[in-house]
Design a protein around this motif. Structure first.
Motif, PDB file in Angstrom:
ATOM      1  N   LEU A  74       0.819  -1.207   0.000  1.00  0.00           N
ATOM      2  CA  LEU A  74       0.000   0.000   0.000  1.00  0.00           C
ATOM      3  C   LEU A  74       0.856   1.262   0.000  1.00  0.00           C
ATOM      4  O   LEU A  74       0.615   2.182  -0.784  1.00  0.00           O
ATOM      5  N   VAL A  75       1.874   1.287   0.853  1.00  0.00           N
ATOM      6  CA  VAL A  75       2.741   2.465   0.939  1.00  0.00           C
ATOM      7  C   VAL A  75       3.511   2.651  -0.372  1.00  0.00           C
ATOM      8  O   VAL A  75       3.614   3.764  -0.891  1.00  0.00           O
ATOM      9  N   ALA A  76       4.032   1.565  -0.928  1.00  0.00           N
ATOM     10  CA  ALA A  76       4.768   1.666  -2.194  1.00  0.00           C
ATOM     11  C   ALA A  76       3.852   2.117  -3.324  1.00  0.00           C
ATOM     12  O   ALA A  76       4.227   2.992  -4.126  1.00  0.00           O
ATOM     13  N   LEU A  77       2.658   1.545  -3.400  1.00  0.00           N
ATOM     14  CA  LEU A  77       1.723   1.928  -4.451  1.00  0.00           C
ATOM     15  C   LEU A  77       1.313   3.389  -4.322  1.00  0.00           C
ATOM     16  O   LEU A  77       1.288   4.127  -5.317  1.00  0.00           O
ATOM     17  N   ALA A  78       1.008   3.820  -3.120  1.00  0.00           N
ATOM     18  CA  ALA A  78       0.615   5.212  -2.910  1.00  0.00           C
ATOM     19  C   ALA A  78       1.757   6.152  -3.293  1.00  0.00           C
ATOM     20  O   ALA A  78       1.533   7.160  -3.980  1.00  0.00           O
ATOM     21  N   THR A  79       2.972   5.835  -2.881  1.00  0.00           N
ATOM     22  CA  THR A  79       4.125   6.670  -3.216  1.00  0.00           C
ATOM     23  C   THR A  79       4.328   6.705  -4.726  1.00  0.00           C
ATOM     24  O   THR A  79       4.543   7.772  -5.299  1.00  0.00           O
ATOM     25  N   ALA A  80       4.247   5.551  -5.365  1.00  0.00           N
ATOM     26  CA  ALA A  80       4.425   5.474  -6.814  1.00  0.00           C
ATOM     27  C   ALA A  80       3.331   6.234  -7.561  1.00  0.00           C
ATOM     28  O   ALA A  80       3.559   6.742  -8.664  1.00  0.00           O
ATOM     29  N   LEU A  81       2.163   6.337  -6.953  1.00  0.00           N
ATOM     30  CA  LEU A  81       1.053   7.078  -7.563  1.00  0.00           C
ATOM     31  C   LEU A  81       1.039   8.549  -7.155  1.00  0.00           C
ATOM     32  O   LEU A  81       0.211   9.318  -7.627  1.00  0.00           O
ATOM     33  N   GLY A  82       1.939   8.926  -6.259  1.00  0.00           N
ATOM     34  CA  GLY A  82       1.998  10.324  -5.816  1.00  0.00           C
ATOM     35  C   GLY A  82       0.813  10.710  -4.957  1.00  0.00           C
ATOM     36  O   GLY A  82       0.295  11.832  -5.061  1.00  0.00           O
ATOM     37  N   ALA A  83       0.393   9.798  -4.104  1.00  0.00           N
ATOM     38  CA  ALA A  83      -0.790  10.041  -3.264  1.00  0.00           C
ATOM     39  C   ALA A  83      -0.511   9.552  -1.845  1.00  0.00           C
ATOM     40  O   ALA A  83       0.285   8.637  -1.652  1.00  0.00           O
ATOM     41  N   PRO A  84      -1.179  10.142  -0.854  1.00  0.00           N
ATOM     42  CA  PRO A  84      -1.025   9.618   0.507  1.00  0.00           C
ATOM     43  C   PRO A  84      -1.691   8.240   0.619  1.00  0.00           C
ATOM     44  O   PRO A  84      -2.728   8.003  -0.012  1.00  0.00           O
ATOM     45  N   PRO A  85      -1.102   7.333   1.389  1.00  0.00           N
ATOM     46  CA  PRO A  85      -1.697   6.002   1.538  1.00  0.00           C
ATOM     47  C   PRO A  85      -3.167   6.044   1.968  1.00  0.00           C
ATOM     48  O   PRO A  85      -3.969   5.225   1.514  1.00  0.00           O
ATOM     49  N   ALA A  86      -3.520   6.998   2.800  1.00  0.00           N
ATOM     50  CA  ALA A  86      -4.912   7.081   3.264  1.00  0.00           C
ATOM     51  C   ALA A  86      -5.885   7.289   2.108  1.00  0.00           C
ATOM     52  O   ALA A  86      -7.039   6.859   2.187  1.00  0.00           O
ATOM     53  N   SER A  87      -5.424   7.921   1.028  1.00  0.00           N
ATOM     54  CA  SER A  87      -6.327   8.148  -0.107  1.00  0.00           C
ATOM     55  C   SER A  87      -6.727   6.841  -0.781  1.00  0.00           C
ATOM     56  O   SER A  87      -7.744   6.791  -1.471  1.00  0.00           O
ATOM     57  N   LEU A  88      -5.938   5.791  -0.590  1.00  0.00           N
ATOM     58  CA  LEU A  88      -6.292   4.488  -1.146  1.00  0.00           C
ATOM     59  C   LEU A  88      -7.144   3.674  -0.186  1.00  0.00           C
ATOM     60  O   LEU A  88      -7.790   2.718  -0.586  1.00  0.00           O
ATOM     61  N   LEU A  89      -7.136   4.066   1.073  1.00  0.00           N
ATOM     62  CA  LEU A  89      -7.894   3.336   2.094  1.00  0.00           C
ATOM     63  C   LEU A  89      -9.275   3.909   2.346  1.00  0.00           C
ATOM     64  O   LEU A  89     -10.234   3.173   2.562  1.00  0.00           O
ATOM     65  N   LEU A  90      -9.352   5.225   2.370  1.00  0.00           N
ATOM     66  CA  LEU A  90     -10.599   5.880   2.760  1.00  0.00           C
ATOM     67  C   LEU A  90     -11.478   6.134   1.550  1.00  0.00           C
ATOM     68  O   LEU A  90     -10.987   6.531   0.494  1.00  0.00           O
ATOM     69  N   PRO A  91     -12.760   5.943   1.695  1.00  0.00           N
ATOM     70  CA  PRO A  91     -13.668   6.187   0.563  1.00  0.00           C
ATOM     71  C   PRO A  91     -13.749   7.666   0.233  1.00  0.00           C
ATOM     72  O   PRO A  91     -13.609   8.525   1.103  1.00  0.00           O
ATOM     73  N   LEU A  92     -13.936   7.918  -1.049  1.00  0.00           N
ATOM     74  CA  LEU A  92     -14.157   9.294  -1.483  1.00  0.00           C
ATOM     75  C   LEU A  92     -15.553   9.716  -1.062  1.00  0.00           C
ATOM     76  O   LEU A  92     -16.483   8.904  -1.057  1.00  0.00           O
ATOM     77  N   PRO A  93     -15.735  10.986  -0.730  1.00  0.00           N
ATOM     78  CA  PRO A  93     -17.083  11.447  -0.369  1.00  0.00           C
ATOM     79  C   PRO A  93     -18.036  11.250  -1.543  1.00  0.00           C
ATOM     80  O   PRO A  93     -17.666  11.459  -2.694  1.00  0.00           O
ATOM     81  N   SER A  94     -19.223  10.835  -1.235  1.00  0.00           N
ATOM     82  CA  SER A  94     -20.236  10.650  -2.264  1.00  0.00           C
ATOM     83  C   SER A  94     -20.649  11.998  -2.834  1.00  0.00           C
ATOM     84  O   SER A  94     -20.815  12.964  -2.098  1.00  0.00           O
ATOM     85  N   VAL A  95     -20.837  12.042  -4.140  1.00  0.00           N
ATOM     86  CA  VAL A  95     -21.263  13.286  -4.787  1.00  0.00           C
ATOM     87  C   VAL A  95     -22.660  13.666  -4.330  1.00  0.00           C
ATOM     88  O   VAL A  95     -22.948  14.810  -4.023  1.00  0.00           O
ATOM     89  N   SER A  96     -23.528  12.664  -4.225  1.00  0.00           N
ATOM     90  CA  SER A  96     -24.910  12.952  -3.855  1.00  0.00           C
ATOM     91  C   SER A  96     -25.083  13.088  -2.344  1.00  0.00           C
ATOM     92  O   SER A  96     -26.063  13.637  -1.887  1.00  0.00           O
ATOM     93  N   GLY A  97     -24.124  12.539  -1.598  1.00  0.00           N
ATOM     94  CA  GLY A  97     -24.244  12.576  -0.149  1.00  0.00           C
ATOM     95  C   GLY A  97     -25.189  11.521   0.401  1.00  0.00           C
ATOM     96  O   GLY A  97     -25.441  11.460   1.583  1.00  0.00           O
ATOM     97  N   ASP A  98     -25.702  10.643  -0.496  1.00  0.00           N
ATOM     98  CA  ASP A  98     -26.670   9.635  -0.067  1.00  0.00           C
ATOM     99  C   ASP A  98     -26.023   8.432   0.592  1.00  0.00           C
ATOM    100  O   ASP A  98     -26.628   7.776   1.421  1.00  0.00           O
ATOM    101  N   ASP A  99     -24.801   8.119   0.205  1.00  0.00           N
ATOM    102  CA  ASP A  99     -24.161   6.902   0.693  1.00  0.00           C
ATOM    103  C   ASP A  99     -23.257   7.230   1.872  1.00  0.00           C
ATOM    104  O   ASP A  99     -22.182   7.763   1.722  1.00  0.00           O
ATOM    105  N   ARG A 100     -23.680   6.894   3.066  1.00  0.00           N
ATOM    106  CA  ARG A 100     -22.924   7.188   4.279  1.00  0.00           C
ATOM    107  C   ARG A 100     -22.239   5.948   4.847  1.00  0.00           C
ATOM    108  O   ARG A 100     -21.643   6.002   5.896  1.00  0.00           O
ATOM    109  N   ARG A 101     -22.337   4.799   4.131  1.00  0.00           N
ATOM    110  CA  ARG A 101     -21.764   3.559   4.642  1.00  0.00           C
ATOM    111  C   ARG A 101     -20.245   3.576   4.603  1.00  0.00           C
ATOM    112  O   ARG A 101     -19.598   2.932   5.388  1.00  0.00           O
ATOM    113  N   GLY A 102     -19.623   4.290   3.651  1.00  0.00           N
ATOM    114  CA  GLY A 102     -18.182   4.379   3.582  1.00  0.00           C
ATOM    115  C   GLY A 102     -17.540   3.386   2.637  1.00  0.00           C
ATOM    116  O   GLY A 102     -16.411   3.539   2.255  1.00  0.00           O
ATOM    117  N   TYR A 103     -18.244   2.343   2.262  1.00  0.00           N
ATOM    118  CA  TYR A 103     -17.676   1.377   1.339  1.00  0.00           C
ATOM    119  C   TYR A 103     -18.645   1.254   0.212  1.00  0.00           C
ATOM    120  O   TYR A 103     -18.806   0.614  -0.591  1.00  0.00           O
TER     121      TYR A 103
END
Length: 93
Positions: free
Chosen positions: A64-93
């Motif tokens: 995860l750390v190697a992939l995130a670094t290679a992608l130029g992103a913080p590792p948390a960005s690969l772990l945490l869900p992106l906020p829903s555009v509609s705001g309807d999905d609060r489950r997180g996955y």
């Protein structure tokens, strides 16, 4: 008794999709990303990356750390869900 593979759960599935999505946004092939990870000291074949993106292989913390670094992103960005555009999905996955 044979070992049974551990099922990849919702966080693992999210991470697999996030790796693929960010790789595509960056315009990288699986081979290119695998080469970047290897250059960072985490050898990874593009077949391993393919299996990770399809949730057929677990992504451990070092991957995860190697992939995130290679992608130029913080590792948390690969772990945490992106906020829903509609705001309807609060489950997180």
């Amino acid at each position: 008794m044979p070992n049974r593979p551990v099922e990849i759960g919702p966080a693992g599935l999210h991470t697999a999709r996030a790796i693929q999505r960010l790789r595509l946004v960056r315009g990288l092939t699986q081979h290119q990303l695998a080469v970047r990870c290897t250059a960072l000291g985490r050898p990874m074949a593009n077949t391993a990356l393919s299996r990770t993106e399809r949730a057929r292989r677990r992504c451990d913390v070092d991957d995860l750390v190697a992939l995130a670094t290679a992608l130029g992103a913080p590792p948390a960005s690969l772990l945490l869900p992106l906020p829903s555009v509609s705001g309807d999905d609060r489950r997180g996955y």
